[in-house]
Design an enzyme around this catalytic site. Structure first.
Site, PDB file in Angstrom:
ATOM      1  N   ASN A 152     -48.415 -15.112 -35.576  1.00 31.15           N
ATOM      2  CA  ASN A 152     -48.878 -14.017 -36.425  1.00 31.15           C
ATOM      3  C   ASN A 152     -49.545 -14.480 -37.719  1.00 31.15           C
ATOM      4  OD1 ASN A 152     -48.777 -11.149 -37.584  1.00 31.15           O
ATOM      5  ND2 ASN A 152     -47.420 -12.233 -38.992  1.00 31.15           N
ATOM      6  N   SER A 207     -57.233  -9.512 -33.088  1.00 29.95           N
ATOM      7  CA  SER A 207     -57.720  -8.395 -33.888  1.00 29.95           C
ATOM      8  C   SER A 207     -58.870  -7.732 -33.145  1.00 29.95           C
ATOM      9  CB  SER A 207     -58.213  -8.887 -35.262  1.00 29.95           C
ATOM     10  OG  SER A 207     -58.942  -7.872 -35.925  1.00 29.95           O
ATOM     11  N   ALA A 259     -64.603 -15.099 -35.426  1.00 31.29           N
ATOM     12  CA  ALA A 259     -64.659 -16.278 -34.558  1.00 31.29           C
ATOM     13  C   ALA A 259     -63.255 -16.767 -34.221  1.00 31.29           C
ATOM     14  CB  ALA A 259     -65.453 -17.390 -35.234  1.00 31.29           C
ATOM     15  N   TYR A 269     -63.369 -14.933 -39.593  1.00 32.38           N
ATOM     16  CA  TYR A 269     -62.215 -14.230 -39.027  1.00 32.38           C
ATOM     17  C   TYR A 269     -62.478 -13.808 -37.584  1.00 32.38           C
ATOM     18  CZ  TYR A 269     -58.291 -10.896 -38.917  1.00 32.38           C
ATOM     19  OH  TYR A 269     -57.136 -10.218 -38.604  1.00 32.38           O
TER      20      TYR A 269
END
Length: 248
Positions: A85, A146, A160, A158
């Site tokens: 996470n 995401s 990628a 982010y």
């Protein structure tokens, strides 16, 4: 997997989504190893959760990751699950050109996000899988991606990283199945966290309205999805979008 009495490692566990996952899985009887960068925060989180212990680790540092997973194994005698996470944001445009002035996203801005959000997932996944294989009892790895993995304005780094997380999830499912290790990924949309709470009200309202449900998700709803992957033994190598119907 029956979560009760299983040892589950959660990175980025001191607050937000990670803490919500830890609390949810602990309520189902799991023993939780909480991993985070901040000593005080992770130990405070651990103090609120039964059968848990806090660990400090930079997931982008190979030696630290190796050491912390070895310590978790020694403390709990086994590792049954991992939730990858931990992540950071350093948003910015690839290039910005205005009034003859060119500004470019720096390599450091790009690489720092890749280091934590992609390399960190790789390192923790590798170590967790190694311990699971040695135990001979299988396990489950859940990676947090995401909806930005499809590409999002201002998030070259982010997006990628989160796309790479899904690709690794699929690859690991194929490689690790023979060891009775399953993998899965969650792709959250806009979720009510400390990060989104700091957004300007106008931006927050716009983000909430992007979902047909006209609201943001809750950390508990992400935790439920993580638990579902752990408990459903025929899920592997797939990503579950928990985004209220939002599409970027």
């Amino acid at each position: 997997m029956d979560i009760n009495n299983k040892v589950i490692v959660i990175t980025g566990a001191a607050r937000g989504l990670g803490l919500a996952m830890a609390e949810y899985l602990a309520d189902k009887g799991a023993k939780i190893a909480l991993v985070d960068m901040d000593f005080e925060s992770v130990n405070h989180a651990s103090s609120m959760i039964t059968d848990s212990k806090g660990y400090v680790c930079n997931v982008a540092n190979e030696s630290e990751v190796e050491q912390v997973f070895e310590q978790i194994k020694n403390d709990f005698s086994r590792i049954d699950g991992l939730v990858n996470n931990a992540g950071i944001l350093k948003d910015g445009l690839l290039i910005k050109y205005k009034d003859g002035e060119m500004n470019k996203m720096s390599l450091d801005q790009f690489q720092s996000v890749i280091d934590v959000n992609l390399s960190g997932v790789f390192l923790c996944g590798r170590e967790a899988a190694s311990h699971m294989v040695r135990s001979g009892q299988g396990g489950v790895i859940v990676n947090i991606s995401s909806i930005s993995r499809a590409g999002n304005f201002g998030q070259t780094n982010y997006s990628a990283a989160k796309a790479g997380v899904v690709a690794m999830t699929t690859a690991w499912a194929q490689e690790l199945a023979k060891f009775d290790i399953r993998t899965g990924a969650i792709a959250p949309g806009f979720i009510e966290t400390e990060m989104t709470a700091q957004m300007p009200q106008k931006a927050y309202d716009m983000a909430a309205q992007m979902s047909p449900l006209k609201r943001m998700g809750t950390p508990q709803e992400i935790a439920q999805a993580v638990s579902f992957i752990f408990e459903n033994d025929f899920i592997s190598g797939r990503v579950i979008e928990v985004d209220g119907g939002t599409r970027i």
